[in-house]
Write a protein that holds these residues in place. Structure first.
Motif, short mmCIF file in Angstrom:
data_model
loop_
_atom_site.label_atom_id
_atom_site.label_comp_id
_atom_site.label_asym_id
_atom_site.label_seq_id
_atom_site.Cartn_x
_atom_site.Cartn_y
_atom_site.Cartn_z
N LYS A 94 39.69 69.33 84.73
CA LYS A 94 40.36 70.62 84.86
C LYS A 94 39.55 71.50 85.78
CE LYS A 94 38.34 73.64 83.31
NZ LYS A 94 37.01 74.25 83.74
N LEU A 164 31.29 79.36 89.88
CA LEU A 164 32.11 80.21 89.01
C LEU A 164 31.97 81.70 89.37
CD1 LEU A 164 31.56 78.54 85.51
CD2 LEU A 164 33.50 78.26 87.07
N HIS A 178 41.48 76.39 79.08
CA HIS A 178 41.22 75.59 77.87
C HIS A 178 41.87 76.25 76.65
CE1 HIS A 178 38.20 72.94 79.62
NE2 HIS A 178 37.36 73.91 79.89
#
Ligand code: NAD
Ligand code: 89V
Length: 340
Positions: A94, A164, A178
């Motif tokens: 993912k 990130l 998630h």
């Protein structure tokens, strides 16, 4: 024994390699990374001598049943299409894709090739979360009519995963994805999404706080709230906390992996702490155990001829929630998922 090849030997790959060592029915035969330093470090650590800097070459030269793609999202579509056209089953980390157009093309590529495509969406496989999902699916609290799934932390994720901090998108795309997937597993598919986001940490580009209201096809509702700007003690990273109301009771997954089921005026409390696998370390052990669980699920599905729970097709619905949340936040309106 299924033979797998890994593409991507970065920050998270050691968890996959450790997991594969424990999976029943599969082994990793080859490793690929465009970065030669990472390739040799990871190859040496796990004793994998078949090493490639080019995924196409690995797929051409190795006899593989599947590939496990552990790169970041921009490379997912070309790698999934390459693996599908090479006739391999595929696991892809993912976030599955950067947008729904790419994701749909990836699902189509695997379908055309007649190969299994699973997204490594592992949070619903964390054993505390899985216990909660199983209890709800077994009817312990009746039909759920409300879910709150909450992930709030001040943990420094940027030192291990500097990308990130750099992207225009952050918490919904990386972590909220998630939590949204867990809510789908508990409450079913989603009709509308209304989201609000903030950036609290001035050192990053994307949003680090998101509050999302979901209205399900069933007519029931859920709230997903996530933050990487929350200072709390004890720190709960990487726990997703749950609060689910049903027509016959309620279920809570509380901090410290404490599960409570409230029914008929009684409270059953259980410690559902994840196992600390030999290669795992706190606080990541919760995630690390789920890597092994989802890998085993993939192998079991291939053996039994079943679709994985988080197949590419299924994950399109989770990715749609991510897109809907960003659209909702940017336009300050409720978004219908079937319009995306
Ligand atoms: P990373 O940047 O540290 O590592 C990615 C590696 O892939 C790099 O070494 C890079 O050189 C390599 N790579 C990129 N394109 C390639 C290509 N075309 N061919 C071969 N190698 C290529 O990233 P990471 O932190 O390891 O994260 C990888 C993925 O895992 C991300 O999508 C991230 O969101 C996901 N992730 C998931 C979890 C989880 O619990 N599911 C946790 C952390 C990270
Ligand atoms: O699970 C993940 O995708 C990680 C983290 C937990 C740090 O958000 O990127």
């Amino acid at each position: 024994m299924l033979r797998g090849g890994i593409i991507g030997a970065g920050f998270f790959a050691a968890n996959h390699l450790n997991g594969w060592r424990m999976v029943d029915g599969a082994e990793i035969a080859a490793l690929c990374d465009t970065d030669t330093g990472r390739l040799s470090t990871m190859g040496d650590q796990f004793g994998i001598t078949r090493r490639y800097t080019d995924a196409a070459q690995m797929l051409a030269e190795e006899e593989l049943d599947f590939v496990d793609i552990i790169t970041t999202a921009p490379s997912h579509r070309p790698l999934v299409e390459l693996a599908a056209s090479s006739g391999k089953h595929i696991i892809c980390q993912k976030p599955f894709a950067e947008n729904l157009t790419d994701a749909r093309a990836m699902v189509a590529a695997a379908q055309t090739a007649g190969k299994t495509l699973m997204v490594h969406e592992n949070f619903r496989w964390q054993s505390p979360v899985r216990t909660a999902i199983n209890e709800i699916r077994a009817g312990m609290i009746g039909t759920p009519f409300f879910c709150r799934a909450s992930f709030r932390s001040g943990y420094d994720v940027f030192s291990g995963q500097p990308y990130l901090a750099e992207g225009e998108r952050f918490i919904i795309e990386d972590l909220g994805i998630h939590v949204l997937d867990i809510v789908r597993a508990v409450m079913g598919d989603v009709a509308t999404v209304a989201a609000h986001t903030n950036r609290i940490n001035p050192k990053i580009r994307g949003e680090d706080v998101a509050t999302i209201l979901l209205s399900h096809d069933s007519g029931m509702s859920s709230v997903v709230d996530c933050s990487y700007a929350t200072q709390r003690s004890p720190e709960t990273f990487p726990q997703t906390l749950l609060e689910v109301d049903g027509d016959r009771g309620s279920l809570y997954l509380k901090a410290g992996y404490r599960l409570e089921i409230h029914t008929n005026g009684e409270v059953e409390t259980r410690d559902v702490s994840p196992e600390l696998l030999s290669w795992a370390e706190r606080p990541w052990h919760n995630i690390q155990e789920s890597v092994l669980s989802i890998q085993q699920h993939f192998c079991d599905c291939l053996r039994d001829g079943r679709q994985p729970e988080t197949s590419g097709t299924d994950n399109l619905k989770t990715l749609t929630l991510v897109e809907a949340a960003y659209l909702s936040a940017s336009e300050a309106r409720t978004v219908e998922t079937n319009h995306l």
